[in-house]
Design a protein around this motif. Structure first.
Motif, short mmCIF file in Angstrom:
data_model
loop_
_atom_site.label_atom_id
_atom_site.label_comp_id
_atom_site.label_asym_id
_atom_site.label_seq_id
_atom_site.Cartn_x
_atom_site.Cartn_y
_atom_site.Cartn_z
N THR A 159 35.51 -4.26 15.16
CA THR A 159 35.30 -2.69 14.99
C THR A 159 35.62 -1.95 14.10
O THR A 159 34.59 -0.56 13.82
N TRP A 160 36.59 -2.54 12.88
CA TRP A 160 36.75 -1.97 11.26
C TRP A 160 35.98 -1.85 10.20
O TRP A 160 36.09 -1.32 9.05
N GLY A 161 35.46 -3.08 10.95
CA GLY A 161 34.25 -3.83 9.07
C GLY A 161 33.63 -3.33 8.69
O GLY A 161 33.07 -2.30 8.91
N GLY A 162 33.55 -3.13 7.07
CA GLY A 162 32.95 -1.91 6.43
C GLY A 162 34.02 -0.07 6.11
O GLY A 162 33.26 0.51 5.99
N LYS A 163 34.68 0.02 7.16
CA LYS A 163 35.49 1.26 7.33
C LYS A 163 36.51 1.59 6.47
O LYS A 163 37.21 0.23 6.05
N LYS A 164 36.38 2.48 5.43
CA LYS A 164 37.62 2.92 3.65
C LYS A 164 39.42 3.41 4.85
O LYS A 164 40.02 2.81 4.18
N ILE A 165 39.09 4.16 6.07
CA ILE A 165 40.01 4.87 6.28
C ILE A 165 40.45 4.70 8.18
O ILE A 165 39.28 4.51 8.70
N CYS A 166 40.73 4.69 8.40
CA CYS A 166 41.22 4.03 9.94
C CYS A 166 41.10 5.55 10.55
O CYS A 166 40.62 6.79 10.45
N PRO A 167 40.26 4.82 11.69
CA PRO A 167 39.59 5.47 13.17
C PRO A 167 40.14 7.22 13.00
O PRO A 167 39.69 8.25 12.91
N ARG A 168 41.26 7.29 13.08
CA ARG A 168 42.47 9.03 13.78
C ARG A 168 42.32 9.39 12.46
O ARG A 168 42.30 10.41 12.99
N ILE A 169 42.32 9.17 11.59
CA ILE A 169 42.10 9.67 10.18
C ILE A 169 40.90 10.37 9.59
O ILE A 169 40.97 11.12 9.10
N ARG A 170 40.23 9.70 9.83
CA ARG A 170 38.52 9.55 9.86
C ARG A 170 38.57 10.92 10.70
O ARG A 170 37.44 12.13 10.25
#
Length: 416
Positions: A243-254
């Motif tokens: 689910t985190w493909g292509g993301k730079k930072i982790c979800p909670r930080i986002r």
């Protein structure tokens, strides 16, 4: 794994204490976690009693990251020294640049001074407030004043908060005078660990996750914890891949970044050059932001590595990408570095090699009489989350304040 044994007087070995730290957890911590370690101890509710000491860090997504744990007879200075010495050896600590967060348990502070003499110590503000109540400074006003001082990020702000606290009662300022703000206020925290945590709730969360295991015999409990950590690490790794493909930072930080972007709407950026800004807000506060050095004079960006609302105001004024200004310790790449080391499975006892050595006797730590409680004790003014299931005997009220007795007069005769 390390184990300490003694002799019961009959020649048989007797189990005394046991320490566990998996190499996969050690590698993950050294390759991606911030140098922040929370330590705590919890009672074991199984047939042998004892204490479980835990060391827990935080991963790039601000989730708990179990690091090491040990079964001991009790929380003493000697037990904490033994635990911290092994932890220091496992981490190959050369410089004491770690930050430890604790509840200031019995014997822990002297153990830190001996083993990690140069490390930074923080004490949980919630437990500091509990000590304040025990001293006699009760009430919501004192609680808010203490938390306002703890959340202050600059020296002028904490001085103002301490003055406000002194207006409530000058004695409370005297009580705090022997508790250096470096241990409990963000205004004196170092920038190095990129962490502004004020609570020891990461360890408490881990202890609640293994609540079921703490009721089992020691070996069964250790196997339960091993499987729990192994499964949890695998789930985190698989979830990030899917689910985190292509993301730079982790979800909670986002989510924190998005929240600060919304707050930036109340700020007015005044540009000095391409990197320097003067940011004003509607509450008459004004701070200086340097985009090149990733700093803000409010110190929130410096403490966490995440742009504050003032930093976001400067970033958005140039239509730059906010995630490019977030510290690398929160990146998805770092998250994969932390969890790429797997805890390998273990065969059952039927495949273990027979050593011929007489097994050690079980410990005799002792335990309290009666049925052990399954839920931790709530403070008198601590709210109970509505989403959590109430334990047996727990009231429905949002707080556990005791009912104050009062007299009722009869409407007809006028007597009490």
């Amino acid at each position: 794994m390390a184990m300490s044994e003694g002799d019961d007087g009959t020649g048989r070995r007797k189990f005394e204490k046991l320490y566990v730290c998996f190499d996969a957890l050690r590698q993950g911590f050294l390759h991606g976690c911030r140098p922040v370690i929370e330590v705590d101890g919890c009672h074991l509710k199984g047939p042998h009693g004892g204490i479980l000491l835990t060391a827990v860090s935080i991963d790039p997504n601000n989730n708990l990251y179990p690091l090491a744990y040990a079964v001991m007879s009790g929380e003493t200075r000697e037990s904490w020294e033994w635990f911290l010495e092994l932890l220091k050896g496992v981490l190959n600590v050369v410089r004491d640049d770690y930050t430890f967060i604790s509840d200031k348990q019995k014997g822990l502070v002297p153990a830190f001074e001996l083993v990690f003499s140069g490390a930074t110590n923080r004490f949980c503000v919630r437990h500091l407030h509990n000590n304040m109540k025990t001293t006699g400074f009760r009430g919501l006003a004192f609680k808010k004043a203490l938390w306002n001082a703890a959340r202050a990020t600059t020296l002028p702000e904490i001085n103002l908060r301490m003055e406000e606290m002194g207006c409530l009662d000058p004695k409370v300022v005297d009580w705090l005078s022997d508790k250096p703000p470096e241990h409990w206020s963000r205004s004196h925290f170092s920038y190095f660990p990129k962490c502004d945590m004020l609570l020891n709730n990461v360890c408490e969360t881990f202890n609640s996750c293994i609540l079921e295991a703490r009721e089992e015999p020691i070996l069964t409990m250790l196997e339960w914890i091993r499987e729990f950590i192994m499964t949890r690490s695998s789930d985190n790794r698989d979830r990030a891949r899917k689910t985190w493909g292509g993301k730079k930072i982790c979800p909670r930080i986002r989510k924190i970044v998005e929240k600060n972007i919304d707050k930036a709407a109340d700020c007015i950026p005044i540009k000095s050059d391409d990197w320097n800004y003067e940011i004003s807000s509607y509450d008459d506060s004004r701070y200086v932001v340097n985009l090149q050095q990733h700093t803000c004079t409010c110190r929130k960006w410096d403490l966490t590595g995440i742009p504050c609302n003032y930093g976001m105001s400067a970033i958005c004024s140039q239509s730059l990408e906010p995630e490019d200004f977030v510290n690398k310790c929160y990146s998805v790449e770092t998250f994969f570095e932390v969890y790429k080391h797997a805890i390998l499975p273990v065969n059952g006892p039927q495949l273990w090699t027979k050593t011929g050595i007489i097994p050690p006797l079980p410990p005799n730590f002792g335990r309290r009489s009666g049925r052990p409680s399954k839920a931790r004790r709530f403070e008198l003014d601590e709210p109970i989350n509505k989403g959590k299931k109430r334990q047996r005997g727990q009231k429905k009220q949002p707080t556990r304040l005791k009912r104050q007795p009062y007299q009722v007069m009869c409407h007809y005769c006028g007597e009490t």
